[in-house]
Design a protein around this motif. Structure first.
Motif, mmCIF file in Angstrom:
data_model
loop_
_atom_site.group_PDB
_atom_site.id
_atom_site.type_symbol
_atom_site.label_atom_id
_atom_site.label_comp_id
_atom_site.label_asym_id
_atom_site.label_seq_id
_atom_site.Cartn_x
_atom_site.Cartn_y
_atom_site.Cartn_z
ATOM 1 N N UNK A 83 0.832 -1.202 0.000
ATOM 2 C CA UNK A 83 0.000 0.000 0.000
ATOM 3 C C UNK A 83 0.871 1.258 0.000
ATOM 4 N N UNK A 84 1.900 1.265 0.872
ATOM 5 C CA UNK A 84 2.800 2.423 0.943
ATOM 6 C C UNK A 84 3.501 2.615 -0.398
ATOM 7 N N UNK A 115 4.088 5.463 -5.770
ATOM 8 C CA UNK A 115 3.963 5.467 -7.233
ATOM 9 C C UNK A 115 2.864 6.418 -7.685
ATOM 10 N N UNK A 116 1.781 6.466 -6.915
ATOM 11 C CA UNK A 116 0.672 7.342 -7.301
ATOM 12 C C UNK A 116 1.134 8.785 -7.405
ATOM 13 N N UNK A 117 1.979 9.201 -6.432
ATOM 14 C CA UNK A 117 2.483 10.576 -6.454
ATOM 15 C C UNK A 117 3.276 10.814 -7.741
ATOM 16 N N UNK A 118 4.067 9.829 -8.139
ATOM 17 C CA UNK A 118 4.880 9.982 -9.355
ATOM 18 C C UNK A 118 4.036 9.907 -10.622
ATOM 19 N N UNK A 155 0.078 8.622 -15.881
ATOM 20 C CA UNK A 155 0.262 7.170 -15.815
ATOM 21 C C UNK A 155 -0.736 6.520 -14.868
ATOM 22 N N UNK A 156 -1.261 7.311 -13.925
ATOM 23 C CA UNK A 156 -2.223 6.740 -12.982
ATOM 24 C C UNK A 156 -3.463 6.269 -13.745
ATOM 25 N N UNK A 199 0.329 0.230 -14.059
ATOM 26 C CA UNK A 199 0.236 -0.980 -13.232
ATOM 27 C C UNK A 199 1.429 -1.896 -13.518
ATOM 28 N N UNK A 200 1.813 -2.005 -14.796
ATOM 29 C CA UNK A 200 2.952 -2.866 -15.153
ATOM 30 C C UNK A 200 4.222 -2.356 -14.475
ATOM 31 N N UNK A 201 4.446 -1.037 -14.540
ATOM 32 C CA UNK A 201 5.660 -0.460 -13.939
ATOM 33 C C UNK A 201 5.697 -0.743 -12.432
ATOM 34 N N UNK A 202 4.588 -0.452 -11.757
ATOM 35 C CA UNK A 202 4.566 -0.596 -10.304
ATOM 36 C C UNK A 202 4.703 -2.052 -9.881
#
Lengths: 272, 348
Positions: free
Chosen positions: A106-107, A112-115, A138-139, A145-148
């Motif tokens: 989650x963290x 990633x969401x911020x980026x 990207x969000x 999703x693939x990157x994260x």
């Protein structure tokens, strides 16, 4: 004969604890799940006869394939370098690569969401290349999703490959080069071939973890992420349609198992 | 279901101060030690709200009347299951609900009439049972959250989501989030539909969904506003208050179509012998000082119309005469179909 029977007994004895745990904690619940999916109105035909749900299944499988490819391409060179590094720092470097696994999903996803937001660094970079629309983010995208997911699953690929590559006898590479192979050819014909077991194991681990991932696809993909695990969650907890959720879970298990088996078979045949 | 997020928010710094000053207010001499030696067991929503209510309601009541209060955290659905399971011999006297379970509880003959108490009269008729079987003591009021630094004119209506200048800056919750469902229903009502005729809601949502950010979890509200990209979204006023406390400029507007809401209610188990204490406890929840403290610390709006909210809290909640009453039975019955349609048509 007696010797053979004794060996068989010993093997059965050694297998028994794991088999028992597997039967109680996996086979039994899976069977229960399957039986539950048969209760009530037809669930399997509802899933398989609906292009929307088939699309969800396709998304999950595609996600598994993409993440596996990305981690393999990025992970192999790194694992190779680490396995061959003749420094006492190699252990520490290997430890460093596992860092993403130490952070809660989650963290990590929130980071990633911020980026990935429109004004985030990653989205800004892509906007700067001119390859995407100026307000691209990207969000909520498949690529995001693939990157994260690739980030968190990369260590699993690296650690698996590392162990196998370290086990490859370097003398075999030297022998190949003595016989006239260039280092690249030796790498291709000897090292890669012998490391195939690692490639297979790493790919299977990453693939199965990707197709069943929930937190990252749900947070990074947002509402537009139509993946199997997210759909199962929605049917179970939000809509309380447990038979349908059980059917989706069973379908996911069967499909990903068959993909894994086919992949393993293909790779296994090539090794011979 | 997904709304339970609002029930477990961290406290602000002011809590300790409020909790310390409130017990000094008006201990009723009439009630002096009248419940000595008795105990009441109540469900609670856990987290900071439970701590606050312990300090503002149960602790002072124990001192004043001798009744010991025990709160046990239970989410509404589980609490309802307990109420039903223990019909014959209730272990819990007072049940607190946030998911409308009090209606089913009354219909299932699981509740009893609450002895009347002074503050009950100040609760509007639509927020309490006509037969006195349950009463609301708090509200989560929904509406429009927006960035006042990006949007000069405060939004006034659900129609404002369709202003061209907001395109690309809108977020709204997924339909599996309770606020997402309410947004859909309010859009339907705004454009000539209703709970029974949801079509106009989906048509309206489709017009903004293409470039909107659709999110699932309550935790994303602050992240979205902090990103600077999102200027406007439908959510609850308490989230705006929390964002502001975190330094993110977020304001709350009550739409002219009305504010959908979540009721926080109390009901007493049918065979409980402590209905008198329960009524006393609920009455204390409804004291204007306690209502204000709950509003300030947790973000739950008052239902006692005599409550005067201070100017730093009032802008984040809808008053009881601005509420939109939604047909929850119709919404719950349609939820699976709407979720399916939402996944196919909106969240693409």
């Amino acid at each position: 004969m007696i010797e053979g029977a004794r060996r068989g007994l010993i093997a059965a004895g050694l297998l028994a604890p794991a088999a028992l745990v597997f039967a109680i904690l996996f086979v039994w619940p899976q069977l229960g799940l399957f039986l539950q999916s048969l209760g009530g109105p037809p669930t399997f035909s509802r899933f398989l006869g609906d292009s929307y749900y088939l699309g969800v299944l396709g998304n999950s499988l595609l996600l598994g394939v993409c993440v596996t490819l990305v981690t393999l391409v990025l992970g192999f060179p790194l694992a190779f370098l680490l396995a061959r590094a003749e420094t006492r720092w190699a252990g520490l470097l290997l430890l460093l690569t596992t860092f993403p696994l130490w952070v809660s999903a989650v963290v990590r996803s929130f980071a990633w969401m911020v980026l990935f937001f429109r004004s985030g660094v990653a989205s800004r970079f892509l906007q700067g290349t001119g390859l995407v629309a100026p307000d691209f983010q990207l969000i909520g995208t498949f690529a995001g999703v693939v990157i994260a997911l690739a980030q968190v699953l990369l260590p699993i690929m690296i650690v698996t490959l590392y162990a196998v590559i370290r086990g490859v006898d370097r003398d075999l590479e030297h022998a190949a080069m003595n016989l006239g192979a260039s280092p690249a050819v030796a790498l291709w014909l000897v090292t890669l071939r012998l490391a195939r077991g690692g490639v297979l194991a790493g790919s299977l681990l990453v693939f199965s973890l990707s197709v069943s991932a929930f937190a990252t696809p749900s947070l990074i993909g947002g509402a537009r992420a139509h993946f199997m695990a997210v759909t199962i969650y929605e049917q179970t907890l939000e809509l309380l349609d447990w038979p349908f959720a059980a059917a989706i879970a069973a379908i996911l298990l069967v499909i990903s198992l068959s993909v894994a088996l086919t992949y393993g078979k293909l790779l296994g045949e090539k090794t011979r | 279901m997904s709304r339970d997020g609002f029930l477990s928010r961290p406290l602000t710094r002011r809590t300790a101060l409020t909790a310390a000053t409130l017990p000094l207010l008006a201990p009723s001499a009439r009630a002096q030690q009248r419940f000595t030696g008795r105990e009441i067991v109540a469900t609670a929503f856990g987290g900071p709200s439970q701590d606050l209510i312990q300090r503002l309601v149960y602790d002072p009541i124990a001192r004043e009347t001798g009744a010991r209060g025990t709160q046990t955290p239970l989410l509404s659905a589980n609490a309802f299951a307990r109420m039903r399971a223990e019909t014959q011999a209730p272990q819990i006297d007072l049940f607190m609900y946030s998911g409308g379970q009090q209606v089913a509880a009354k219909a299932g003959d699981l509740t009893q009439k609450l002895p009347d108490a002074p503050n009950f009269a100040n609760v509007p008729a639509n927020l309490k049972d006509a037969d006195g079987q349950w009463i609301a003591w708090g509200l989560v009021t929904e509406g429009i959250l927006y960035r006042p630094d990006k949007i000069a004119t405060p939004p006034r209506s659900y129609r404002d989501f369709f202003k061209p200048e907001f395109e690309g800056h809108i977020a709204f919750p997924h339909i599996t989030n309770g606020y997402g469902t309410d947004f859909l229903v309010m859009l339907a009502k705004t454009f000539g539909g209703s709970e029974q005729n949801i079509g106009p809601g989906f048509e309206a949502l489709k017009r903004i969904s293409g470039r909107a950010n659709i999110f699932r979890s309550a935790a994303e509200v602050q992240t979205l506003f902090a990103s600077g990209d999102i200027w406007i979204m439908p959510y609850d006023g308490a989230s705006a208050m929390r964002s502001k406390a975190m330094g993110i400029p977020v304001s709350y507007a009550v739409p002219e179509e009305g504010a959908p809401y979540v009721l926080l209610t109390g009901a007493v188990a049918k065979r409980s012998r402590n209905a008198d204490i329960a009524s006393f406890v609920l009455n204390r929840h409804l004291d204007p000082e306690v209502q204000t403290a709950i509003a300030r610390e947790i973000g739950w709006a008052p239902v006692n119309t005599a409550t005067q909210l201070p100017p730093d809290v009032a802008p984040f909640m809808a008053p009881t005469d601005k509420l939109a009453n939604l047909d929850r039975d119709a919404i719950n019955a349609n939820r699976p179909a709407w979720t399916d349609r939402f996944n196919r048509e909106i969240a693409r």
